[in-house]
Design a protein around this motif. Structure first.
Motif, mmCIF file in Angstrom:
data_model
loop_
_atom_site.group_PDB
_atom_site.id
_atom_site.type_symbol
_atom_site.label_atom_id
_atom_site.label_comp_id
_atom_site.label_asym_id
_atom_site.label_seq_id
_atom_site.Cartn_x
_atom_site.Cartn_y
_atom_site.Cartn_z
ATOM 1 N N ARG A 221 0.918 -1.035 -0.004
ATOM 2 C CA ARG A 221 0.018 -0.105 0.033
ATOM 3 C C ARG A 221 0.845 1.338 0.079
ATOM 4 N NH1 ARG A 221 -5.082 -0.636 -2.032
ATOM 5 N NH2 ARG A 221 -6.114 -2.234 -1.159
ATOM 6 N N LYS A 222 1.953 1.082 0.763
ATOM 7 C CA LYS A 222 2.931 2.389 0.987
ATOM 8 C C LYS A 222 3.365 2.663 -0.507
ATOM 9 C CE LYS A 222 3.443 2.140 5.795
ATOM 10 N NZ LYS A 222 4.674 1.683 6.672
ATOM 11 N N GLU A 225 0.969 4.369 -2.784
ATOM 12 C CA GLU A 225 0.889 5.700 -2.429
ATOM 13 C C GLU A 225 2.142 6.499 -2.971
ATOM 14 O OE1 GLU A 225 1.893 7.828 1.539
ATOM 15 O OE2 GLU A 225 -0.065 6.902 1.865
ATOM 16 N N HIS A 265 -6.920 5.869 -1.902
ATOM 17 C CA HIS A 265 -5.417 6.178 -1.509
ATOM 18 C C HIS A 265 -5.538 8.015 -1.533
ATOM 19 C CE1 HIS A 265 -2.847 3.000 -0.677
ATOM 20 N NE2 HIS A 265 -3.244 2.586 -1.662
ATOM 21 N N ASP A 268 -7.256 9.516 1.241
ATOM 22 C CA ASP A 268 -6.137 9.480 2.285
ATOM 23 C C ASP A 268 -5.157 10.436 2.248
ATOM 24 O OD1 ASP A 268 -5.250 8.565 4.656
ATOM 25 O OD2 ASP A 268 -3.758 7.236 3.510
ATOM 26 N N LEU A 269 -4.727 10.729 1.079
ATOM 27 C CA LEU A 269 -3.842 11.700 0.954
ATOM 28 C C LEU A 269 -4.329 13.107 1.034
ATOM 29 C CD1 LEU A 269 -1.994 10.225 -2.401
ATOM 30 C CD2 LEU A 269 -0.748 10.450 -0.105
#
Length: 284
Positions: A221-222, A225, A265, A268-269
């Protein structure tokens, strides 16, 4: 798991039977896995799956002559919880587990729509559960895939029934508006702090090295991102264009799901002040 049989109880360990529902699809893999957990005198069913007569009969056969203590649901997507009512009505067992949740979801798959029939007799908070002779199932709150998602720990054996939060065949879809990437990541971090021996997921094979597996999910997931931030930096701000760059060669049937995860994502950002939605997305 190559072409596993549906409707046949498979013993995974002394207190756990797995019964596969006949609802295979691009989004459920080989189908939803229901679990019968218990000892010789009583048991519980986790995630009874969709409404399907053959699966209902298979679950009853797996329970056998034991008293059914509870029907537990990890979340209310309709490949997991609709079978609960018929099982409860037949056996008298209460429906317990996640809270009810019904909302519009722009997600890509029919099986991910919410179950409007779900009506639990008892909602479990963190650490609460059900028990029988020699076994217990305790709720572990794991929001992200859905806001009402629970996993269930079996402390007597060290197993965790991870639902769709951690699956054995694919990364989890996080589909807004209810799916929340920040909550999903926090739930993964929470699992990293536990010492469960094995995960039994809603779809796919058992996860036999849970902490390493969860560490990999966090890293994945990172990395996604990071890809999104780089694409925003290049001026690519439309979700379909991002998906085309990030998921090269992905089966076209799965592209809508990828778009939902990219959107999760981005939201979230945005919440962290790293992206702005202005028609298309851009870095802040």
């Amino acid at each position: 798991m190559m072409h596993p049989p549906t409707g046949i109880p498979i013993a995974l360990e002394p207190m756990v039977l797995r019964v596969l529902a006949p609802n295979a699809s691009p989004y459920t893999y080989t189908g939803t896995q229901s679990y019968v957990v218990g000892g010789t005198t009583d048991a519980a069913v986790i995630d009874p799956g969709p409404v399907d007569a053959s699966h209902f009969d298979a679950l009853l056969a797996a329970v056998g002559t034991r008293r059914l203590v509870a029907v537990l649901c990890t979340h209310t997507h309709r490949d997991h919880s609709p079978g609960a009512r018929a099982l409860a009505d037949r056996t008298g067992a209460p429906i317990v587990g996640c809270g009810p949740l019904t909302m519009d979801d722009a997600g890509p798959r029919a099986d991910a729509a919410f179950d409007t029939t779900y009506a639990p007799d008892r909602v479990l908070a963190e650490g609460k559960g059900v028990s029988g002779t020699g076994w217990s199932l305790l709720a572990v709150e794991t929001p992200g895939h859905t806001s009402n998602h629970l996993a269930f720990a079996l402390p007597e054996s060290g197993a965790l029934f991870s639902g769709d939060h951690v699956m054995g065949w694919s990364t989890t879809i996080v589909s807004p508006p209810d799916g929340d990437m920040a909550a999903y990541m926090a739930s993964l971090e929470k699992l990293m702090g536990r010492s469960d021996r094995i995960y039994y997921p809603g779809h796919g094979e058992a996860v036999e090295n849970p902490q390493r597996f969860v560490r990999g999910l966090l890293g994945h997931r990172k990395a996604r991102e990071g890809q999104i931030l780089r694409l925003l930096g290049e001026g690519i701000g439309a979700v379909p264009a991002m998906v085309a760059r990030m998921y090269v060669g992905l089966d076209a049937k799965l592209l809508p799901a990828a778009e939902r995860s990219v959107l999760a994502h981005l939201l979230d950002l945005k919440g962290r002040g790293l992206a702005v939605e202005a028609g298309e997305w851009r870095r802040s």
